[in-house]
Design an enzyme around this catalytic site. Structure first.
Site, short mmCIF file in Angstrom:
data_model
loop_
_atom_site.label_atom_id
_atom_site.label_comp_id
_atom_site.label_asym_id
_atom_site.label_seq_id
_atom_site.Cartn_x
_atom_site.Cartn_y
_atom_site.Cartn_z
CB ILE B 15 -3.02 -18.49 22.89
CG1 ILE B 15 -1.95 -18.37 21.81
CG2 ILE B 15 -2.42 -18.93 24.22
CD1 ILE B 15 -1.03 -17.17 21.99
CE LYS B 19 -4.13 -24.11 19.60
NZ LYS B 19 -4.36 -22.90 20.38
CB THR B 20 -3.83 -29.30 23.63
OG1 THR B 20 -3.06 -28.30 22.95
CG2 THR B 20 -2.96 -30.51 23.85
CG ASP B 87 -2.15 -29.23 19.35
OD1 ASP B 87 -1.32 -29.32 18.42
OD2 ASP B 87 -1.83 -28.99 20.54
#
Lengths: 61, 217
Positions: B15, B19-20, B87
């Site tokens: 987190i 990634k996104t 992702d």
């Protein structure tokens, strides 16, 4: 004379209250902090155990 | 494997790893479709961060089913003529489950997940965005998602260790491990181009890209 005695007793009572209050609040805070520390230790131990036990080798084969 | 030959790339990381952001940028560069995590649709997520023990199983199962449905839809896409960037990888749920579920829950979860995994398409390459826990916490704080405010440092740190352990053993696809502490591929075009070059040069096995501070200046 009676009024003076009443004021003195009230003052003495207030002073005793002021002296005793921090002892209770202090010990309460300390106790809460000890509980939080204990919970924190438990969580960290739980995480450490889970990390150690995790076995990802098997799933990639 | 050159960028042109990659039809399905998956970006992974803890987190706050980015990634996104990277998946979006790659999709634009490659003219690919994106398959992104639908974490905001998980009705248990906020409760989970407030009371992990109580809501862990519901949260995990929701993610498992949601990701299975999303990735199974990829089977309908003609991968020879289309490109996809996601992702996440399906196996990521196992990392979270390992940390959050009890032994009994994990056994049940594992049974379901193993059945599902067989139906999921495998990426041509996985990119693992590796970061230090302070860096991840900083990113989480900066993006300011309300339900992430409850996330504890210890939780991210444990996840980080599990991710590293998972990808240390990962050999299902070519894997590119990128250390992101000294990278800013969102704002620096050079940093992003460097990542593209790394992807382009990677053929098989695991490759590590660890840029140093001085490389960017």
């Amino acid at each position: 004379m009676n009024i003076l005695r009443l004021i003195l007793v009230s003052l003495l009572g207030y002073l005793i209250y002021k002296m005793v209050k921090p002892l209770f609040i202090g010990s309460g805070r300390q106790s809460a902090r000890q509980t939080t520390d204990h919970t924190q230790e438990n969580i960290q131990k739980k995480y450490a155990d889970k990390i150690e036990d995790a076995d990802f080798e098997e799933i990639d084969e | 494997m050159s960028l042109d030959n990659l039809h399905y790339i998956a970006v992974e990381g803890v987190i706050g790893a980015g990634k996104t952001s990277l998946a979006d940028k790659l999709a634009k560069t490659l003219g690919a479709a994106t398959v992104l995590e639908e974490f905001e649709q998980n009705p248990f997520l906020e409760e989970f961060y407030n009371d992990p023990q109580r809501y862990a199983f519901q949260t995990q199962v929701f993610f498992l089913i949601s990701r299975f449905q999303q990735l199974q839809d990829l089977r309908q896409i003609d991968m020879f003529h289309n490109k996809v960037v996601s992702d996440y990888i399906f196996e990521k749920d196992r990392i979270f489950a390992t940390l959050n579920l009890t032994a009994k829950e994990m056994k049940l979860y594992d049974g379901i997940a193993r059945l599902m995994e067989k139906e999921i398409p495998v990426p041509d390459m996985v990119i693992y965005l590796q970061a230090s826990t302070p860096h991840l916490m900083d990113n989480i704080r900066k993006r300011g998602r309300s339900y992430e405010k409850q996330i504890k440092y210890e939780y991210i740190d444990a996840l980080n260790e599990l991710y590293n352990k998972f990808f240390f053993h990962y050999n299902k696809t070519p894997l590119l491990v990128i250390s992101t502490d000294e990278l800013d591929f969102v704002h620096s075009e050079k940093d992003y181009r460097d990542i593209l070059t790394e992807i382009d040069n990677h053929t098989a096995g695991t490759r590590y890209y660890i840029p140093q501070k001085t490389d960017r200046k």
